[in-house]
Design a protein around this motif. Structure first.
Motif, PDB file in Angstrom:
ATOM      1  N   MET A  78     -21.064  20.383  -7.584  1.00  0.00           N
ATOM      2  CA  MET A  78     -22.334  19.768  -7.983  1.00  0.00           C
ATOM      3  C   MET A  78     -22.359  19.526  -9.496  1.00  0.00           C
ATOM      4  N   SER A  79     -22.915  18.410  -9.887  1.00  0.00           N
ATOM      5  CA  SER A  79     -22.932  18.068 -11.301  1.00  0.00           C
ATOM      6  C   SER A  79     -24.058  18.774 -12.048  1.00  0.00           C
ATOM      7  N   LYS A  80     -23.855  18.923 -13.338  1.00  0.00           N
ATOM      8  CA  LYS A  80     -24.892  19.422 -14.238  1.00  0.00           C
ATOM      9  C   LYS A  80     -25.628  18.199 -14.783  1.00  0.00           C
ATOM     10  N   ILE A  81     -26.955  18.184 -14.647  1.00  0.00           N
ATOM     11  CA  ILE A  81     -27.743  17.012 -15.059  1.00  0.00           C
ATOM     12  C   ILE A  81     -28.550  17.352 -16.306  1.00  0.00           C
ATOM     13  N   TYR A  82     -28.321  16.594 -17.376  1.00  0.00           N
ATOM     14  CA  TYR A  82     -29.043  16.777 -18.632  1.00  0.00           C
ATOM     15  C   TYR A  82     -29.899  15.541 -18.915  1.00  0.00           C
ATOM     16  N   ALA A  83     -31.157  15.752 -19.267  1.00  0.00           N
ATOM     17  CA  ALA A  83     -31.973  14.674 -19.827  1.00  0.00           C
ATOM     18  C   ALA A  83     -31.892  14.800 -21.342  1.00  0.00           C
ATOM     19  N   ILE A  84     -31.594  13.703 -22.004  1.00  0.00           N
ATOM     20  CA  ILE A  84     -31.540  13.695 -23.464  1.00  0.00           C
ATOM     21  C   ILE A  84     -32.794  12.978 -23.933  1.00  0.00           C
ATOM     22  N   LEU A 138     -27.880   3.542  -5.416  1.00  0.00           N
ATOM     23  CA  LEU A 138     -27.347   3.894  -6.731  1.00  0.00           C
ATOM     24  C   LEU A 138     -25.854   3.571  -6.849  1.00  0.00           C
ATOM     25  N   LEU A 139     -25.073   3.945  -5.854  1.00  0.00           N
ATOM     26  CA  LEU A 139     -23.629   3.749  -5.922  1.00  0.00           C
ATOM     27  C   LEU A 139     -23.242   2.273  -5.966  1.00  0.00           C
ATOM     28  N   ASP A 140     -24.116   1.391  -5.471  1.00  0.00           N
ATOM     29  CA  ASP A 140     -23.829  -0.046  -5.488  1.00  0.00           C
ATOM     30  C   ASP A 140     -24.139  -0.680  -6.846  1.00  0.00           C
ATOM     31  N   VAL A 141     -24.915   0.028  -7.663  1.00  0.00           N
ATOM     32  CA  VAL A 141     -25.374  -0.535  -8.940  1.00  0.00           C
ATOM     33  C   VAL A 141     -24.513  -0.055 -10.115  1.00  0.00           C
ATOM     34  N   LEU A 142     -23.751   1.007  -9.910  1.00  0.00           N
ATOM     35  CA  LEU A 142     -22.967   1.607 -11.000  1.00  0.00           C
ATOM     36  C   LEU A 142     -21.987   0.614 -11.621  1.00  0.00           C
ATOM     37  N   GLN A 143     -21.846   0.726 -12.932  1.00  0.00           N
ATOM     38  CA  GLN A 143     -20.851  -0.036 -13.682  1.00  0.00           C
ATOM     39  C   GLN A 143     -19.935   0.974 -14.382  1.00  0.00           C
ATOM     40  N   HIS A 144     -18.723   0.546 -14.717  1.00  0.00           N
ATOM     41  CA  HIS A 144     -17.806   1.445 -15.425  1.00  0.00           C
ATOM     42  C   HIS A 144     -17.668   1.001 -16.874  1.00  0.00           C
ATOM     43  N   SER A 145     -17.801   1.958 -17.788  1.00  0.00           N
ATOM     44  CA  SER A 145     -17.588   1.668 -19.202  1.00  0.00           C
ATOM     45  C   SER A 145     -16.104   1.803 -19.513  1.00  0.00           C
ATOM     46  N   GLU A 146     -15.462   0.677 -19.784  1.00  0.00           N
ATOM     47  CA  GLU A 146     -14.030   0.708 -20.100  1.00  0.00           C
ATOM     48  C   GLU A 146     -13.787   1.408 -21.430  1.00  0.00           C
ATOM     49  N   SER A 147     -14.695   1.215 -22.379  1.00  0.00           N
ATOM     50  CA  SER A 147     -14.503   1.806 -23.706  1.00  0.00           C
ATOM     51  C   SER A 147     -14.777   3.307 -23.711  1.00  0.00           C
ATOM     52  N   GLY A 148     -15.671   3.754 -22.815  1.00  0.00           N
ATOM     53  CA  GLY A 148     -16.040   5.173 -22.807  1.00  0.00           C
ATOM     54  C   GLY A 148     -15.388   5.988 -21.720  1.00  0.00           C
ATOM     55  N   GLY A 149     -14.977   5.320 -20.635  1.00  0.00           N
ATOM     56  CA  GLY A 149     -14.323   6.026 -19.547  1.00  0.00           C
ATOM     57  C   GLY A 149     -15.267   6.692 -18.563  1.00  0.00           C
ATOM     58  N   TYR A 150     -16.554   6.424 -18.680  1.00  0.00           N
ATOM     59  CA  TYR A 150     -17.556   7.009 -17.788  1.00  0.00           C
ATOM     60  C   TYR A 150     -18.269   5.896 -17.014  1.00  0.00           C
ATOM     61  N   LYS A 196     -28.981  12.175  -5.781  1.00  0.00           N
ATOM     62  CA  LYS A 196     -28.369  13.089  -4.804  1.00  0.00           C
ATOM     63  C   LYS A 196     -27.070  12.531  -4.222  1.00  0.00           C
ATOM     64  N   GLU A 197     -27.023  11.212  -4.013  1.00  0.00           N
ATOM     65  CA  GLU A 197     -25.823  10.631  -3.413  1.00  0.00           C
ATOM     66  C   GLU A 197     -24.654  10.559  -4.388  1.00  0.00           C
ATOM     67  N   ALA A 198     -24.919  10.809  -5.670  1.00  0.00           N
ATOM     68  CA  ALA A 198     -23.849  10.695  -6.671  1.00  0.00           C
ATOM     69  C   ALA A 198     -23.400  12.044  -7.225  1.00  0.00           C
ATOM     70  N   GLN A 199     -24.151  13.098  -6.969  1.00  0.00           N
ATOM     71  CA  GLN A 199     -23.885  14.367  -7.645  1.00  0.00           C
ATOM     72  C   GLN A 199     -22.500  14.940  -7.381  1.00  0.00           C
ATOM     73  N   ALA A 200     -21.984  14.763  -6.182  1.00  0.00           N
ATOM     74  CA  ALA A 200     -20.668  15.325  -5.858  1.00  0.00           C
ATOM     75  C   ALA A 200     -19.529  14.603  -6.585  1.00  0.00           C
ATOM     76  N   ILE A 232     -24.058  14.551 -15.478  1.00  0.00           N
ATOM     77  CA  ILE A 232     -24.892  13.351 -15.463  1.00  0.00           C
ATOM     78  C   ILE A 232     -25.827  13.448 -16.663  1.00  0.00           C
ATOM     79  N   LEU A 233     -25.765  12.445 -17.544  1.00  0.00           N
ATOM     80  CA  LEU A 233     -26.592  12.412 -18.753  1.00  0.00           C
ATOM     81  C   LEU A 233     -27.623  11.304 -18.617  1.00  0.00           C
ATOM     82  N   ILE A 234     -28.883  11.626 -18.836  1.00  0.00           N
ATOM     83  CA  ILE A 234     -29.969  10.638 -18.703  1.00  0.00           C
ATOM     84  C   ILE A 234     -30.535  10.313 -20.081  1.00  0.00           C
ATOM     85  N   ASP A 235     -30.427   9.042 -20.469  1.00  0.00           N
ATOM     86  CA  ASP A 235     -30.985   8.588 -21.744  1.00  0.00           C
ATOM     87  C   ASP A 235     -32.432   8.166 -21.516  1.00  0.00           C
TER      88      ASP A 235
END
Length: 266
Positions: A1-7, A70-82, A113-117, A122-125
């Protein structure tokens, strides 16, 4: 399970987005799987990750309204790797639309929930205000990282944020806690910076990260190239500081896990 931080910080211009983007890239550099959630209608974290917010067909707005997975909307940051759950100006309308929906405060929590595994972190801006988007972030996360400048008005804003976190804890998320206070745009030559820093340490103790983020030209330049500082100039003081922050967060996380294991063993 991921650790979720709100920044988050209700005061603008304290380095929330800079912290989100650069901490994400720094955690990736330590071989962690990271998702960045852009919950600010300005979409700066999206752009700073090298993703054009103006070209998005779907965004976090559609996820919050239940119109996209959520999983259909995700984009990958090539410069950041996340990975990024991107945002743009459409998110401004979410504030009004969410008020009409059921479970409006916990929409993000349900979507994640569908992405946590898939992720370690997970960082929330968050946007620089207390609105339904920020409430969703605080309901979805386990911990809050608070970036702040060491200046007088920042202390006033911190007091208001503490009250908000307390209210969310009582009503929506009883496990919510402050993970750490991050001193940003730090200049140790400034006497006010030193005084406020001392007050923070006195009040929050070890919640204040040892790592301070300095004022750094490279940190300011990197977003215009759609890159975290680590990709733009990995020898810059800003990039090195965020790597140090990632290391500090990981050490705290490991210490917390060990503490829980010892408690359970007793």
């Amino acid at each position: 399970m991921s650790k979720i931080y709100a920044i988050t910080n209700q005061k603008g211009g304290v380095g929330k987005t800079t912290t989100c983007v650069n901490l994400a890239a720094s955690l990736v550099a330590t071989k962690k799987r990271v998702l960045l959630v852009d919950l600010d209608p300005q979409g700066n974290a999206t752009m700073g990750s090298g993703i054009d917010k103006n070209e998005l067909e779907e965004s976090v707005y559609d996820v919050l309204l239940g119109e996209a997975k959520l999983l259909d909307v995700l984009q990958h940051s090539e410069s950041g790797g996340y990975d990024v759950l991107p945002a743009n100006g459409d998110l401004t309308a979410a504030e009004v639309r969410l008020l009409e929906l059921s479970e409006k405060e916990t929409r993000l929590r349900s979507a994640l929930k569908e992405a946590q595994a898939r992720y370690d972190f997970i960082l929330i801006d968050c946007p620089p205000s207390l609105n339904m988007l920020t409430v969703n972030a605080l309901s979805a996360c386990q911990s809050v990282i608070i970036p702040m400048q060491c200046e007088y008005y920042a202390l006033e804003g911190l007091s208001a944020l503490m009250q908000t976190i307390q209210q969310i804890t009582e009503v929506l998320n009883p496990k919510l806690a402050i993970e750490g206070i991050l001193r940003t745009m730090h200049d140790p030559r400034n006497s006010l910076t030193v005084d406020v820093s001392a007050q923070l340490t006195e009040y929050f103790g070890d919640k204040v990260y040892r790592t301070c983020i300095p004022r750094n030209v490279r940190l300011a330049e990197a977003p215009s190239f759609g890159q975290p500082a680590l990709a733009y100039d990995n020898q810059s003081k800003g990039a090195i500081a965020y790597l140090a922050l990632a290391g500090e967060i990981l050490r705290r996380d490991e210490a917390h896990i060990k503490q829980l294991a010892n408690t359970n063993a007793q």
